[in-house]
Design a protein around this motif. Structure first.
Motif, PDB file in Angstrom:
ATOM      1  N   GLY A 151      27.771  43.186  27.600  1.00 42.57           N
ATOM      2  CA  GLY A 151      29.089  42.593  27.401  1.00 42.57           C
ATOM      3  C   GLY A 151      29.851  42.475  28.707  1.00 42.57           C
ATOM      4  O   GLY A 151      29.320  42.710  29.780  1.00 42.57           O
ATOM      5  N   ASP A 152      31.104  42.129  28.571  1.00 44.20           N
ATOM      6  CA  ASP A 152      32.001  42.061  29.714  1.00 44.20           C
ATOM      7  C   ASP A 152      32.331  43.484  30.148  1.00 44.20           C
ATOM      8  O   ASP A 152      32.728  44.312  29.328  1.00 44.20           O
ATOM      9  CB  ASP A 152      33.271  41.310  29.302  1.00 44.20           C
ATOM     10  CG  ASP A 152      34.295  41.204  30.419  1.00 44.20           C
ATOM     11  OD1 ASP A 152      34.103  41.812  31.497  1.00 44.20           O
ATOM     12  OD2 ASP A 152      35.310  40.517  30.207  1.00 44.20           O
ATOM     13  N   ILE A 153      32.182  43.790  31.410  1.00 40.54           N
ATOM     14  CA  ILE A 153      32.406  45.136  31.909  1.00 40.54           C
ATOM     15  C   ILE A 153      33.816  45.629  31.588  1.00 40.54           C
ATOM     16  O   ILE A 153      34.048  46.811  31.369  1.00 40.54           O
ATOM     17  CB  ILE A 153      32.103  45.210  33.431  1.00 40.54           C
ATOM     18  CG1 ILE A 153      31.928  46.666  33.875  1.00 40.54           C
ATOM     19  CG2 ILE A 153      33.180  44.542  34.244  1.00 40.54           C
ATOM     20  CD1 ILE A 153      30.654  47.270  33.464  1.00 40.54           C
ATOM     21  N   ASN A 154      34.760  44.711  31.499  1.00 35.37           N
ATOM     22  CA  ASN A 154      36.141  45.101  31.186  1.00 35.37           C
ATOM     23  C   ASN A 154      36.317  45.512  29.728  1.00 35.37           C
ATOM     24  O   ASN A 154      37.307  46.142  29.376  1.00 35.37           O
ATOM     25  CB  ASN A 154      37.110  43.981  31.537  1.00 35.37           C
ATOM     26  CG  ASN A 154      37.182  43.768  33.029  1.00 35.37           C
ATOM     27  OD1 ASN A 154      37.321  44.735  33.780  1.00 35.37           O
ATOM     28  ND2 ASN A 154      37.062  42.543  33.470  1.00 35.37           N
ATOM     29  N   SER A 155      35.365  45.163  28.869  1.00 34.15           N
ATOM     30  CA  SER A 155      35.469  45.550  27.462  1.00 34.15           C
ATOM     31  C   SER A 155      34.694  46.829  27.156  1.00 34.15           C
ATOM     32  O   SER A 155      34.684  47.282  26.019  1.00 34.15           O
ATOM     33  CB  SER A 155      34.972  44.413  26.565  1.00 34.15           C
ATOM     34  OG  SER A 155      33.581  44.228  26.741  1.00 34.15           O
TER      35      SER A 155
END
Length: 102
Positions: free
Chosen positions: A20-24
């Motif tokens: 996934g997106d590292i920020n999520s």
């Protein structure tokens, strides 16, 4: 595909595939202080040399949001116990990551 090293306060290392997106990325701050994203080959070379710096992304949580910090890290920034050294602790894990991501 991102492989993440998750380091607990007790200096245990876990590897997980995160797509996934590292920020999520979510983790429990009571169990994990943060996640460090590094390139396996660069990290292994750093440990073999015993000196120098490599780029890393340090991911922590503040106010239920991920905070990402780009930083240069050296061998002293990796968590090891008194009777351990970074190369011996992480070499098998890093070699396995390199093997499965080539």
């Amino acid at each position: 595909m991102v492989l993440l090293l998750k380091i607990e306060r007790k200096a245990h290392v876990y590897i997980d595939l995160f797509e996934g997106d590292i920020n999520s990325f979510k983790f429990d701050y009571n169990e994990v202080l943060g996640v460090v994203k590094v390139k396996a080959k660069q990290t292994l070379e750093l440990f073999e040399n015993g000196k120098g710096y490599i780029p890393a992304v340090i991911i922590t949580t503040k106010d239920n949001k991920n905070v990402c910090e780009n930083k240069l890290v050296n061998i002293d920034d990796f968590l090891v116990m008194k009777d351990e050294n970074a190369y011996d602790k992480y070499k098998d894990v890093l070699n396995k990551i390199i093997e499965v991501t080539i």
